[in-house]
Design a protein around this motif. Structure first.
Motif, PDB file in Angstrom:
ATOM      1  N   VAL A 168      -5.293 -11.809  -6.460  1.00 17.91           N
ATOM      2  CA  VAL A 168      -5.077 -11.809  -5.008  1.00 17.91           C
ATOM      3  C   VAL A 168      -6.284 -11.120  -4.383  1.00 17.91           C
ATOM      4  N   ILE A 169      -6.981 -11.853  -3.530  1.00 17.67           N
ATOM      5  CA  ILE A 169      -8.191 -11.275  -2.909  1.00 17.67           C
ATOM      6  C   ILE A 169      -7.861 -10.928  -1.463  1.00 17.67           C
ATOM      7  N   SER A 170      -8.114  -9.700  -1.089  1.00 19.50           N
ATOM      8  CA  SER A 170      -7.860  -9.287   0.291  1.00 19.50           C
ATOM      9  C   SER A 170      -8.712  -8.075   0.627  1.00 19.50           C
ATOM     10  N   GLN A 171      -9.566  -8.231   1.612  1.00 18.45           N
ATOM     11  CA  GLN A 171     -10.379  -7.095   2.062  1.00 18.45           C
ATOM     12  C   GLN A 171      -9.493  -5.937   2.437  1.00 18.45           C
ATOM     13  N   GLU A 200      -3.788  -5.725   3.088  1.00 19.31           N
ATOM     14  CA  GLU A 200      -2.547  -5.643   3.872  1.00 19.31           C
ATOM     15  C   GLU A 200      -2.134  -6.988   4.450  1.00 19.31           C
ATOM     16  N   THR A 201      -2.893  -8.037   4.234  1.00 21.17           N
ATOM     17  CA  THR A 201      -2.574  -9.330   4.846  1.00 21.17           C
ATOM     18  C   THR A 201      -1.162  -9.752   4.433  1.00 21.17           C
ATOM     19  N   ALA A 202      -0.318 -10.011   5.431  1.00 24.45           N
ATOM     20  CA  ALA A 202       1.116 -10.212   5.164  1.00 24.45           C
ATOM     21  C   ALA A 202       1.359 -11.364   4.196  1.00 24.45           C
ATOM     22  N   ALA A 213     -18.997 -22.298   8.757  1.00 23.72           N
ATOM     23  CA  ALA A 213     -18.289 -22.891   9.903  1.00 23.72           C
ATOM     24  C   ALA A 213     -17.270 -21.903  10.464  1.00 23.72           C
ATOM     25  N   LEU A 214     -16.580 -21.201   9.577  1.00 25.94           N
ATOM     26  CA  LEU A 214     -15.583 -20.217  10.040  1.00 25.94           C
ATOM     27  C   LEU A 214     -16.258 -19.120  10.871  1.00 25.94           C
ATOM     28  N   LYS A 215     -17.411 -18.639  10.385  1.00 27.47           N
ATOM     29  CA  LYS A 215     -18.103 -17.576  11.133  1.00 27.47           C
ATOM     30  C   LYS A 215     -18.473 -18.072  12.524  1.00 27.47           C
ATOM     31  N   LEU A 216     -19.027 -19.302  12.582  1.00 25.30           N
ATOM     32  CA  LEU A 216     -19.469 -19.794  13.891  1.00 25.30           C
ATOM     33  C   LEU A 216     -18.285 -19.942  14.835  1.00 25.30           C
ATOM     34  N   ALA A 227      -5.355 -16.173  -1.546  1.00 25.68           N
ATOM     35  CA  ALA A 227      -6.007 -15.376  -0.490  1.00 25.68           C
ATOM     36  C   ALA A 227      -5.927 -16.112   0.838  1.00 25.68           C
ATOM     37  N   CYS A 228      -6.445 -15.488   1.882  1.00 25.28           N
ATOM     38  CA  CYS A 228      -6.497 -16.095   3.220  1.00 25.28           C
ATOM     39  C   CYS A 228      -7.929 -15.999   3.765  1.00 25.28           C
ATOM     40  N   GLY A 229      -8.265 -16.924   4.644  1.00 24.59           N
ATOM     41  CA  GLY A 229      -9.505 -16.832   5.425  1.00 24.59           C
ATOM     42  C   GLY A 229     -10.756 -16.725   4.572  1.00 24.59           C
ATOM     43  N   THR A 230     -11.599 -15.796   4.960  1.00 24.26           N
ATOM     44  CA  THR A 230     -12.850 -15.598   4.226  1.00 24.26           C
ATOM     45  C   THR A 230     -12.584 -15.235   2.773  1.00 24.26           C
ATOM     46  N   SER A 231     -11.544 -14.461   2.525  1.00 17.61           N
ATOM     47  CA  SER A 231     -11.228 -14.097   1.140  1.00 17.61           C
ATOM     48  C   SER A 231     -10.866 -15.345   0.340  1.00 17.61           C
ATOM     49  N   TYR A 232     -10.264 -16.327   0.998  1.00 14.83           N
ATOM     50  CA  TYR A 232      -9.951 -17.596   0.332  1.00 14.83           C
ATOM     51  C   TYR A 232     -11.263 -18.312  -0.035  1.00 14.83           C
ATOM     52  N   ALA A 238     -19.283  -8.757  -1.295  1.00 18.08           N
ATOM     53  CA  ALA A 238     -18.726  -7.837  -2.300  1.00 18.08           C
ATOM     54  C   ALA A 238     -17.671  -8.560  -3.145  1.00 18.08           C
ATOM     55  N   GLN A 239     -16.888  -9.421  -2.487  1.00 20.34           N
ATOM     56  CA  GLN A 239     -15.869 -10.174  -3.244  1.00 20.34           C
ATOM     57  C   GLN A 239     -16.539 -11.121  -4.241  1.00 20.34           C
ATOM     58  N   MET A 240     -17.638 -11.768  -3.800  1.00 21.12           N
ATOM     59  CA  MET A 240     -18.353 -12.649  -4.735  1.00 21.12           C
ATOM     60  C   MET A 240     -18.844 -11.845  -5.941  1.00 21.12           C
ATOM     61  N   SER A 297      -6.797  -7.195  10.528  1.00 22.11           N
ATOM     62  CA  SER A 297      -5.902  -7.126   9.387  1.00 22.11           C
ATOM     63  C   SER A 297      -4.595  -7.781   9.815  1.00 22.11           C
ATOM     64  N   VAL A 298      -4.298  -8.947   9.237  1.00 18.44           N
ATOM     65  CA  VAL A 298      -3.199  -9.751   9.760  1.00 18.44           C
ATOM     66  C   VAL A 298      -1.909  -9.362   9.040  1.00 18.44           C
ATOM     67  N   THR A 299      -1.268  -8.344   9.568  1.00 15.87           N
ATOM     68  CA  THR A 299      -0.099  -7.787   8.877  1.00 15.87           C
ATOM     69  C   THR A 299       1.209  -8.418   9.333  1.00 15.87           C
ATOM     70  N   GLY A 359     -16.406  -4.949  12.038  1.00 14.52           N
ATOM     71  CA  GLY A 359     -16.474  -6.256  12.703  1.00 14.52           C
ATOM     72  C   GLY A 359     -15.270  -7.080  12.244  1.00 14.52           C
ATOM     73  N   VAL A 360     -14.644  -7.751  13.198  1.00 16.92           N
ATOM     74  CA  VAL A 360     -13.442  -8.508  12.824  1.00 16.92           C
ATOM     75  C   VAL A 360     -13.812  -9.655  11.877  1.00 16.92           C
ATOM     76  N   ALA A 361     -14.962 -10.272  12.099  1.00 19.06           N
ATOM     77  CA  ALA A 361     -15.387 -11.343  11.188  1.00 19.06           C
ATOM     78  C   ALA A 361     -15.912 -10.720   9.894  1.00 19.06           C
ATOM     79  N   ALA A 362     -15.362 -11.160   8.792  1.00 12.91           N
ATOM     80  CA  ALA A 362     -15.759 -10.591   7.493  1.00 12.91           C
ATOM     81  C   ALA A 362     -17.146 -11.079   7.105  1.00 12.91           C
ATOM     82  N   THR A 363     -17.995 -10.181   6.696  1.00 10.13           N
ATOM     83  CA  THR A 363     -19.338 -10.565   6.231  1.00 10.13           C
ATOM     84  C   THR A 363     -19.652  -9.858   4.913  1.00 10.13           C
TER      85      THR A 363
END
Ligand code: F6R
Length: 609
Positions: free
Chosen positions: A346-349, A352-354, A484-487, A300-305, A407-409, A605-607, A398-402
């Motif tokens: 594979v976790i992805s909100q 579509e993450t490339a 830390a990522l959110k901040l 996964a990437c980012g928050t999904s990671y 839900a992924q957890m 969505s980082v395509t 919101g661009v920042a995943a919350t």
């Protein structure tokens, strides 16, 4: 990354496109544009900046028409500017194109087209598409687009319109998402579902290598070779209220407050409180292969990671299965070794993450079983994996995943219990204990949200700071990373997440009175260890805020501030400890006047790679 919307029908097109672009703005927001068609003429308007700028310009000098396309951009080739904003046109100005993705061979194409006499006006890769279509145009836009598509390399979702072939939009997909909305004598093409759900619930998802021609009386689908393709519309259950702010100042705050419901919805229908069983038949995985898996790899990437890191603790503890967690962007280029007994999750909100999609494709080539955990129905990752476990978080704007993190957890906890039962690692009594704990989480989340005001008051004191350290151990380590990522992403404050035990191997050098430390310290198996890390910070005149259990009286003497959370099973503390960190980041960013829902340089969505 970029957002595309097109409409053809009887209604006035500009309000539909502008409203659609606002709902797509989270995909990119450095410039925007629209092209509408009236009386055989294209009227184009483009601006640098946000959709509000475009709207302002359209209010001052309105455009009219009944079909057209719009675009909101996240720049890849060519700086954000009016001239680089889409739609792009051919030499004659009689056709326009909007595009999401990257045309990798655009320089070769541009050189050739220039030699053939085409004049370019922008620095973008997209403009070559308009000139290619222009060059191939003989008798219809569909024929010209189809021929142009044969030359394009890279990832793209495009929509093209021409005055020579009026009242139609031709769209195509190879990589980034493209959907077709089917209304009554009106059709939409779009990069995602959000703008469409106020107009129609009947959606066709284009596959890679497919194109569509939409006209007021119908839609025709073909592959890039021109063969007809039969597509069946899917009925979407998301409702328009889900994409409104509902009285909150920002989508992010609304989405933070939706988390109790999101966890309830993700658990609903998948657990039995009588037997402790988890039902995941819906995911569509072959049972014999699930039975045989010996290892799990989460990609996964980012928050999904970060959710994936938590998945490792859940799966190893509850299912007794070894787990590796990998960044998709690294994994896809590594010499990874997989076999049929590995389950790749594979976790992805967005789905579509490339990088995650590319990793999934390589994984499938090597014969491993793949399971997607996605939020967006029918997204590419959801469709291409062997099975999909949907998170029921609803649209996240919101661009920042919350809320999708929670839900992924929840989905990962379900998967861990499910595999634990299947592999005989959990007996029914143990499963029931975990399920009952999960079931109680939404209420405990509500208790934290009721205390949002006090978190805001605390956050206010930290608005001027420039650096933050976040520490956690065991399951609280991914929470520290996520906090830390959110901040950093919404407030632009530099923040580092670290495992508490690693701090003395380097980051401790940073500690001083200008770098506060947020420590996630629930009472769990590493409680005493993280207390030692707190002492290490305090000895260096560090300022410590602790996220700790309500009942933890001792912590109060050890740190400057405490954010209390209700007690919960040690494995599930991240469901609760994450919420104060999201709120803390949100309030700091909001009080700094940051654009919380659309932080600079980011896209939802980082395509693109
Ligand atoms: C952070 C954030 C990103 C995404 C990442 C992966 O708040 O939203 O880090 O988590 O871009 O996106 P998905 O989950 O759509 O693959």
């Amino acid at each position: 990354m970029c957002g595309i919307i097109g409409y053809v029908g009887a209604k006035e097109v500009v309000p539909i496109i502008v409203d659609g672009l606002k709902k797509l703005e989270y995909r990119g927001y450095d410039s925007a544009g629209i092209a509408v068609f009236e009386e055989g003429k294209i009227n184009r308007r483009r601006v640098k900046g946000k959709i509000a700028e475009l709207e302002k310009s359209l209010n001052e000098e309105p455009l009219k028409g009944h079909y057209g396309v719009g675009h909101t951009r996240w720049a890849t080739h060519g700086r954000p500017s009016e001239e680089n904003a889409h739609p792009h046109q051919d030499c004659t100005g009689s056709l326009v194109v909007v595009h999401n993705g990257i045309i990798e061979n655009y320089l070769q194409l541009k050189k050739r087209l220039q030699q053939e006499g085409h004049t370019f006006q922008t620095e973008t890769d997209t403009e070559v598409i308009a000139h290619l279509i222009e060059g191939y145009y003989e008798n219809s836009l569909e024929q010209a687009v189809q021929q142009a598509l044969q030359e394009l390399e890279g990832d793209f979702a495009i929509a093209a319109v021409s005055v020579k072939d009026p009242e139609k939009i031709v769209a195509a997909k190879m990589g980034p998402p493209a959907v077709v909305g089917i209304g009554e004598n009106e059709y939409f093409v779009c990069s995602d579902l959000n703008p469409l759900i106020t107009h129609t619930k009947e959606i066709v998802f284009l596959e890679d290598g497919e194109m569509v021609v939409v006209e007021p009386d119908g839609a025709r689908f073909r592959d890039f070779s021109g063969n007809e393709v039969t597509k069946t519309p899917e009925h979407i259950t998301w409702n328009p209220l889900m994409i409104e702010k509902g009285g909150f100042k920002h989508f992010m705050l609304k989405e933070i407050f939706e988390q109790p419901q999101v966890v309830r919805d993700t658990l609903q229908g998948r657990i039995s409180l009588d037997t402790g069983k988890v039902f995941l038949d819906e995911v569509g995985m072959p049972a014999n292969r699930m039975d045989a898996i010996k290892k799990v790899v989460i990609v996964a990437c980012g928050t999904s990671y970060h959710a994936g890191l938590l998945g490792k603790y859940f799966l190893e503890n509850m299912a007794g299965i070894p787990v590796d967690v990998e960044y998709a962007s690294e994994y896809r280029y590594s010499d990874f070794i997989l076999d049929k007994e590995v389950l790749v999750v594979v976790i992805s909100q967005s789905g579509e993450t490339a990088d995650s999609l590319a990793a999934l494709r390589s994984i499938k080539e090597r014969g491993a079983l793949s399971l997607a955990i996605c939020n967006v129905m029918n997204s590419s990752i959801a469709r291409e994996a062997n099975g999909v476990l949907y998170t029921h978080a609803g649209p996240e704007i919101g661009v920042a995943a919350t809320k999708t993190f929670s839900a992924q957890m929840a989905a990962l906890a379900l998967l861990a219990i499910y595999l634990g039962q299947m592999r005989g690692n959990l007996d029914p009594k143990e499963s029931l204990t975990f399920i009952q704990e999960l079931q109680r989480i939404p209420h405990k989340m509500e208790i934290i949200l009721d205390r949002a005001k006090s978190i805001e008051e605390l956050a206010l004191r930290f608005v001027p700071f420039s650096h933050f350290l976040y520490l956690g151990r065991w399951v609280s380590f991914p929470v520290a990373l996520e906090g830390a990522l959110k901040l950093k992403e919404i407030s632009y404050i530099h923040a580092e997440g670290y495992p508490g035990g690693e701090m003395k191997h380097g980051p401790i050098a940073l500690i001083d009175d200008l770098m506060p430390t947020m420590v996630v310290v629930p009472k769990d198996r590493v409680y005493d260890k993280i207390l030692s890390n707190i002492s290490e910070v305090k000895t260096r005149i560090g300022y410590v805020i602790a996220v700790a259990f309500d009942e933890d009286e001792d912590i109060k003497d050890k740190v400057e501030d405490v954010i209390p959370v209700p007690q919960v099973h040690p494995l599930f503390t991240p469901f609760l400890t994450t919420l104060p960190l999201q709120l803390f980041a949100y309030y700091i960013a909001a009080h700094r006047g940051a654009d919380v829902d659309q932080p600079r340089n980011l896209a939802k969505s980082v395509t693109v790679e």
